[in-house]
Design an enzyme around this catalytic site. Sequence first.
Site, PDB file in Angstrom:
ATOM      1  N   ASP A  49       0.833  -1.212   0.000  1.00 18.69           N
ATOM      2  CA  ASP A  49       0.000   0.000   0.000  1.00 18.69           C
ATOM      3  C   ASP A  49       0.867   1.261   0.000  1.00 18.69           C
ATOM      4  OD1 ASP A  49       0.865  -0.173   2.603  1.00 18.69           O
ATOM      5  OD2 ASP A  49      -1.115   0.080   3.521  1.00 18.69           O
ATOM      6  N   SER A  50       2.199   1.085   0.025  1.00 22.30           N
ATOM      7  CA  SER A  50       3.101   2.227  -0.211  1.00 22.30           C
ATOM      8  C   SER A  50       2.818   2.838  -1.575  1.00 22.30           C
ATOM      9  CB  SER A  50       4.564   1.779  -0.119  1.00 22.30           C
ATOM     10  OG  SER A  50       4.810   0.702  -0.983  1.00 22.30           O
ATOM     11  N   ASP A  88      -1.216  -6.117  -0.308  1.00 13.05           N
ATOM     12  CA  ASP A  88      -1.530  -5.515   0.997  1.00 13.05           C
ATOM     13  C   ASP A  88      -3.023  -5.284   1.152  1.00 13.05           C
ATOM     14  OD1 ASP A  88       0.530  -5.075   2.784  1.00 13.05           O
ATOM     15  OD2 ASP A  88       1.128  -3.158   1.905  1.00 13.05           O
ATOM     16  N   LYS A 118      -1.269  -9.405   2.746  1.00 14.81           N
ATOM     17  CA  LYS A 118      -0.481  -8.967   3.916  1.00 14.81           C
ATOM     18  C   LYS A 118      -1.329  -8.027   4.738  1.00 14.81           C
ATOM     19  CE  LYS A 118       3.258  -6.004   3.592  1.00 14.81           C
ATOM     20  NZ  LYS A 118       2.774  -4.806   4.305  1.00 14.81           N
ATOM     21  N   GLU A 120      -1.070  -5.381   8.273  1.00 12.00           N
ATOM     22  CA  GLU A 120      -0.259  -4.784   9.345  1.00 12.00           C
ATOM     23  C   GLU A 120      -0.847  -5.302  10.649  1.00 12.00           C
ATOM     24  OE1 GLU A 120       0.441  -0.586   9.000  1.00 12.00           O
ATOM     25  OE2 GLU A 120       1.084  -0.799   6.932  1.00 12.00           O
ATOM     26  N   GLU A 187       9.411  -4.272  10.215  1.00 14.92           N
ATOM     27  CA  GLU A 187       9.825  -2.958   9.706  1.00 14.92           C
ATOM     28  C   GLU A 187      10.355  -2.067  10.832  1.00 14.92           C
ATOM     29  OE1 GLU A 187       7.091  -0.941   7.082  1.00 14.92           O
ATOM     30  OE2 GLU A 187       8.306   0.896   7.088  1.00 14.92           O
TER      31      GLU A 187
HETATM   32  O1  KIV Z   1       3.534  -1.172   1.451  1.00 16.76           O
HETATM   33  C1  KIV Z   1       4.705  -1.546   1.409  1.00 16.76           C
HETATM   34  O2  KIV Z   1       5.474  -1.244   0.488  1.00 16.76           O
HETATM   35  C2  KIV Z   1       5.186  -2.374   2.500  1.00 16.76           C
HETATM   36  C3  KIV Z   1       6.660  -2.555   2.625  1.00 16.76           C
HETATM   37  C4  KIV Z   1       7.231  -1.367   3.269  1.00 16.76           C
HETATM   38  C5  KIV Z   1       6.998  -3.812   3.324  1.00 16.76           C
HETATM   39  O3  KIV Z   1       4.419  -2.826   3.303  1.00 16.76           O
END
Ligand code: KIV
Length: 275
Positions: A49-50, A88, A118, A120, A187
């Site tokens: 989600d970055s 994510d 994924k 968090e 992280e």
């Molecule tokens: O969203 C993302 O790019 C991430 C990485 C920082 C692991 O979760």
Amino acid sequence: MSKQTQTTRKTVKDIAAAKGATPLVMLTAYDAPTAAILDPHCDILLVGDSLGMVVHGLPSTVGVTMEMMILHGQAVMRGSQSAMVVVDMPFGSYETNADQAFLNAVRIMKETGCQAIKIESGAYAAGQIAHLVERGIPVMGHIGLRPQAIHVDGGFRAKGRTDGERDRVIAEARAAADAGAFCIVIEGVAEDLAAEISAEVSCPTIGIGASAACDGQVLVTQDMLGLFDWTPKFVRRYADLRAAIDAAAAEYAADVRARRFPGTAETYSLRKQGA
Ligand code: KIV
């Protein structure tokens, strides 16, 4: 099933087998052509989600939606063929309860074809992880610095530097591992904490700003390619694409303004009769 439809991608079993062996390689990917370039080099492509920040220019990952994750997840699946693709779950799509997490994870998997999701995973998320895994959805956890919690933390700060925080990160790791996460991203934590967690949990850990003590590494691709002026301390730049793109755009602009582009080689002409 025809041979062509059988998957040749890395599986959860391949990832699990990497524990304590050759470090796992993970990079973020958000579009098909980049995914195609990264795919042969990576065990896992993460549609992180970055993307909210590095592709869409948002100030944090908080504004990222399911629709954004699905659109980019579909593109990365189209561009790749051998890496496992993990998508994510965006902020607000899994925290309420296990049912919400399941319905949104199913939507992501059905609409993108990805192999895993994924989340968090604060210690509270153990219920969600167990619920998903029991129902056939592989889950990657994400502990330590959790960017979706930026407004509670007051910024992107490394975690585990006080005894209280250290205990919290260890509790997050145990919760994710015990609930059945096949892999855990750690992280922004100090090396000794990453080492302690990696030694304790039976699934592989993948670090970002968490030292070489993890079972693998991940970076945001735009960061390691040097697309931004500023990057965090833990990023190593493997290219300077910002300078390369800037120089290319400047040269193109100068050529257009001086009528050097397009030239005859880039121009169609009439076909000769009978050719
Ligand atoms: O969203 C993302 O790019 C991430 C990485 C920082 C692991 O979760």
